[in-house]
Design a protein around this motif. Structure first.
Motif, PDB file in Angstrom:
ATOM      1  N   VAL A   9       7.886  -5.098   8.267  1.00  0.00           N
ATOM      2  CA  VAL A   9       7.474  -4.427   6.935  1.00  0.00           C
ATOM      3  C   VAL A   9       6.909  -5.535   6.053  1.00  0.00           C
ATOM      4  CG1 VAL A   9       8.544  -3.208   5.050  1.00  0.00           C
ATOM      5  CG2 VAL A   9       9.420  -2.358   7.149  1.00  0.00           C
ATOM      6  N   VAL A  10       5.874  -5.020   5.497  1.00  0.00           N
ATOM      7  CA  VAL A  10       5.408  -6.043   4.476  1.00  0.00           C
ATOM      8  C   VAL A  10       5.403  -5.485   2.900  1.00  0.00           C
ATOM      9  CG1 VAL A  10       3.291  -6.993   3.467  1.00  0.00           C
ATOM     10  CG2 VAL A  10       3.561  -6.867   6.108  1.00  0.00           C
ATOM     11  N   ALA A  11       6.119  -6.284   2.281  1.00  0.00           N
ATOM     12  CA  ALA A  11       6.295  -6.045   0.853  1.00  0.00           C
ATOM     13  C   ALA A  11       5.436  -7.107  -0.129  1.00  0.00           C
ATOM     14  CB  ALA A  11       7.680  -6.062   0.392  1.00  0.00           C
ATOM     15  N   ALA A  12       4.848  -6.333  -1.148  1.00  0.00           N
ATOM     16  CA  ALA A  12       3.831  -6.998  -2.066  1.00  0.00           C
ATOM     17  C   ALA A  12       4.661  -7.132  -3.370  1.00  0.00           C
ATOM     18  CB  ALA A  12       2.586  -6.515  -2.249  1.00  0.00           C
ATOM     19  N   VAL A  13       4.786  -8.377  -3.892  1.00  0.00           N
ATOM     20  CA  VAL A  13       5.330  -8.454  -5.314  1.00  0.00           C
ATOM     21  C   VAL A  13       4.572  -9.070  -6.111  1.00  0.00           C
ATOM     22  CG1 VAL A  13       7.608  -8.811  -4.231  1.00  0.00           C
ATOM     23  CG2 VAL A  13       6.332 -10.748  -4.293  1.00  0.00           C
ATOM     24  N   ASP A  14       4.410  -8.589  -7.293  1.00  0.00           N
ATOM     25  CA  ASP A  14       3.442  -9.104  -8.342  1.00  0.00           C
ATOM     26  C   ASP A  14       4.097  -9.714  -9.607  1.00  0.00           C
ATOM     27  OD1 ASP A  14       4.430  -6.733  -9.433  1.00  0.00           O
ATOM     28  OD2 ASP A  14       2.339  -5.687  -9.439  1.00  0.00           O
ATOM     29  N   GLY A  15       5.284  -9.550  -9.801  1.00  0.00           N
ATOM     30  CA  GLY A  15       5.890  -9.965 -11.120  1.00  0.00           C
ATOM     31  C   GLY A  15       6.179  -8.992 -12.125  1.00  0.00           C
ATOM     32  N   SER A  16       5.862  -7.767 -11.778  1.00  0.00           N
ATOM     33  CA  SER A  16       6.005  -6.813 -12.971  1.00  0.00           C
ATOM     34  C   SER A  16       7.475  -6.382 -12.945  1.00  0.00           C
ATOM     35  CB  SER A  16       5.305  -5.531 -12.443  1.00  0.00           C
ATOM     36  OG  SER A  16       5.611  -5.048 -11.241  1.00  0.00           O
ATOM     37  N   ARG A  17       7.635  -5.578 -13.963  1.00  0.00           N
ATOM     38  CA  ARG A  17       9.067  -5.228 -14.179  1.00  0.00           C
ATOM     39  C   ARG A  17       9.673  -4.445 -13.102  1.00  0.00           C
ATOM     40  NH1 ARG A  17       8.694  -1.643 -19.476  1.00  0.00           N
ATOM     41  NH2 ARG A  17       7.812   0.263 -18.754  1.00  0.00           N
ATOM     42  N   THR A  18       8.928  -3.825 -12.385  1.00  0.00           N
ATOM     43  CA  THR A  18       9.576  -2.791 -11.391  1.00  0.00           C
ATOM     44  C   THR A  18       9.564  -3.450 -10.042  1.00  0.00           C
ATOM     45  OG1 THR A  18       7.234  -1.945 -11.094  1.00  0.00           O
ATOM     46  CG2 THR A  18       8.424  -0.840 -12.725  1.00  0.00           C
ATOM     47  N   HIS A  99      -3.279  -7.072   6.210  1.00  0.00           N
ATOM     48  CA  HIS A  99      -2.070  -7.413   6.889  1.00  0.00           C
ATOM     49  C   HIS A  99      -1.424  -6.079   7.426  1.00  0.00           C
ATOM     50  CE1 HIS A  99      -1.488 -11.255   5.180  1.00  0.00           C
ATOM     51  NE2 HIS A  99      -0.455 -11.550   5.502  1.00  0.00           N
ATOM     52  N   SER A 100      -2.097  -4.865   6.980  1.00  0.00           N
ATOM     53  CA  SER A 100      -1.388  -3.450   7.470  1.00  0.00           C
ATOM     54  C   SER A 100      -1.917  -3.161   8.786  1.00  0.00           C
ATOM     55  CB  SER A 100      -2.215  -2.534   6.485  1.00  0.00           C
ATOM     56  OG  SER A 100      -3.554  -2.368   6.712  1.00  0.00           O
ATOM     57  N   GLU A 101      -2.890  -4.123   9.315  1.00  0.00           N
ATOM     58  CA  GLU A 101      -3.493  -4.013  10.589  1.00  0.00           C
ATOM     59  C   GLU A 101      -2.129  -4.358  11.647  1.00  0.00           C
ATOM     60  OE1 GLU A 101      -6.814  -6.140  11.448  1.00  0.00           O
ATOM     61  OE2 GLU A 101      -8.065  -4.825   9.928  1.00  0.00           O
ATOM     62  N   THR A 102      -1.145  -5.177  11.064  1.00  0.00           N
ATOM     63  CA  THR A 102      -0.137  -5.549  12.193  1.00  0.00           C
ATOM     64  C   THR A 102       1.270  -5.307  11.359  1.00  0.00           C
ATOM     65  OG1 THR A 102      -0.291  -7.642  11.088  1.00  0.00           O
ATOM     66  CG2 THR A 102      -1.405  -7.280  13.318  1.00  0.00           C
ATOM     67  N   ALA A 103       1.348  -4.472  10.574  1.00  0.00           N
ATOM     68  CA  ALA A 103       2.614  -4.182  10.080  1.00  0.00           C
ATOM     69  C   ALA A 103       2.885  -2.571  10.454  1.00  0.00           C
ATOM     70  CB  ALA A 103       2.362  -4.069   8.422  1.00  0.00           C
ATOM     71  N   SER A 104       4.426  -2.471  10.616  1.00  0.00           N
ATOM     72  CA  SER A 104       4.885  -1.109  10.530  1.00  0.00           C
ATOM     73  C   SER A 104       4.657  -0.426   9.328  1.00  0.00           C
ATOM     74  CB  SER A 104       6.368  -1.211  11.403  1.00  0.00           C
ATOM     75  OG  SER A 104       7.150  -1.949  10.216  1.00  0.00           O
ATOM     76  N   LEU A 105       4.765  -1.107   8.083  1.00  0.00           N
ATOM     77  CA  LEU A 105       4.933  -0.474   6.974  1.00  0.00           C
ATOM     78  C   LEU A 105       4.550  -1.277   6.072  1.00  0.00           C
ATOM     79  CD1 LEU A 105       5.752   2.189   5.333  1.00  0.00           C
ATOM     80  CD2 LEU A 105       8.036   1.018   5.033  1.00  0.00           C
ATOM     81  N   VAL A 106       3.679  -0.903   4.783  1.00  0.00           N
ATOM     82  CA  VAL A 106       3.293  -1.856   3.764  1.00  0.00           C
ATOM     83  C   VAL A 106       4.001  -1.150   2.702  1.00  0.00           C
ATOM     84  CG1 VAL A 106       1.394  -2.630   2.192  1.00  0.00           C
ATOM     85  CG2 VAL A 106       1.088  -2.584   4.740  1.00  0.00           C
ATOM     86  N   VAL A 107       4.750  -1.849   1.754  1.00  0.00           N
ATOM     87  CA  VAL A 107       5.399  -1.253   0.696  1.00  0.00           C
ATOM     88  C   VAL A 107       5.008  -1.762  -0.656  1.00  0.00           C
ATOM     89  CG1 VAL A 107       7.585  -0.851  -0.394  1.00  0.00           C
ATOM     90  CG2 VAL A 107       7.652  -1.176   2.099  1.00  0.00           C
ATOM     91  N   ILE A 108       4.511  -1.230  -1.561  1.00  0.00           N
ATOM     92  CA  ILE A 108       4.095  -1.521  -2.889  1.00  0.00           C
ATOM     93  C   ILE A 108       4.709  -0.833  -3.968  1.00  0.00           C
ATOM     94  CG2 ILE A 108       1.744  -2.564  -1.811  1.00  0.00           C
ATOM     95  CD1 ILE A 108       0.241  -0.333  -2.900  1.00  0.00           C
ATOM     96  N   GLY A 109       4.371  -1.233  -5.181  1.00  0.00           N
ATOM     97  CA  GLY A 109       4.806  -0.610  -6.351  1.00  0.00           C
ATOM     98  C   GLY A 109       3.532   0.117  -7.072  1.00  0.00           C
TER      99      GLY A 109
END
Length: 277
Positions: A9-18, A99-109
């Motif tokens: 699972v790939v998670a993207a973090v950007d420093g936002s409040r959420t 990265h989505s090509e080898t991920a089972s799931l991409v999670v973003i806000g």
């Protein structure tokens, strides 16, 4: 780009409040699937939209600090989980699509365009059309209770999205509500739409006998209200990815607080059951 026998699972973090809520959601999903979690921060990753912060521009050291804090939080959330991190320079949308090509799931806000203008932001909107893996978009502190809701657009519905909806409902031990829209003014078309939806669901129901299925056919003017209510009362809204036009915009921009996450499933994707194998 990472490769692994167990697609992470790939998670993207950007420093936002959420982003802490997004990270927690990603850690929960990785633990549920029994796969690693890979936390990704694209630097420079600061928001550059109209409503951006006017303070100092974060540097690479700030990006590394953000990434390290995210990794610590994920490990605290699920101590048994394998968590890795990566700080990359480039375009967030392009890197996440790769990265989505080898991920089972991409999670973003989700990042709204501004007050009173619900949306997903450019990165999420791009991935909604180009992600090769299922894309899970965190849209607020919605309750992870209630039914799984499947939004069906075509007569047949993409098989991967329908299958994923049954899998999610089965794993959660909850019911599945399938919503299909029809144009008002033709009662025969409405009955036909219900029959086609019932037949579509029946083809999969035999594989998931524990899932109680509720077909729901709504007129086009009522769709926005129906999806909005489902987003607040359900645990997950599922639709096929790559869609364009008014229906895709409606799914991405359903207004209101406390919305459930949206899972967009590409035509060919990893199943939940097979993700950890």
């Amino acid at each position: 780009m990472r490769t692994s026998e167990a697609q992470p699972v790939v998670a993207a973090v950007d420093g936002s409040r959420t982003h802490p809520v997004t990270l927690d959601l990603a850690a929960d999903e990785a633990a549920r699937r029994g796969v690693p979690l890979h936390v990704l921060h694209v630097w420079p990753g600061q928001y550059t939209g109209r409503y951006r912060c006017r303070g100092p521009v974060p540097g690479e050291t700030d990006g590394r600090r953000l990434l390290d804090a995210a990794i610590r939080r994920a490990r605290q959330r699920a101590p048994w989980l394998t968590v890795t991190g990566e700080l990359i320079t480039g375009s967030p949308a392009g890197i996440l699509a790769e990265h989505s090509e080898t991920a089972s799931l991409v999670v973003i806000g989700r990042r709204d365009e501004g007050p009173g203008r619900p949306g997903w932001g450019s990165t999420a909107a791009y991935l909604a059309r180009h992600s090769r893996s299922p894309l899970l978009v965190q849209r607020g502190a919605g309750l992870r209770t209630g039914p799984v809701v499947l939004a069906v657009t075509g007569l047949d519905g993409p098989a991967s999205a329908v299958r994923r909806a049954f899998e999610e409902a089965d794993l959660a031990g909850t019911r599945l509500v399938a919503v299909r829209v029809w144009q008002p003014g033709d009662d025969q078309a409405g009955r036909q739409a219900r029959r086609q939806l019932t037949e579509l669901l029946a083809a999969w129901a035999g594989h998931y006998p524990r899932v109680r299925v509720e077909p729901l056919v709504v007129a086009e003017p009522e769709l926005s209200y129906t999806l909005g209510r489902a987003s607040r009362r359900g645990r997950l809204l599922i639709a096929a990815s790559g869609q364009r036009g008014w229906f895709a915009e409606l799914v991405r921009g359903v207004p209101g607080p406390g919305q459930s996450p949206v899972l967009l499933v590409p035509p060919v994707s990893f199943s939940v059951a097979a993700a950890g194998r």
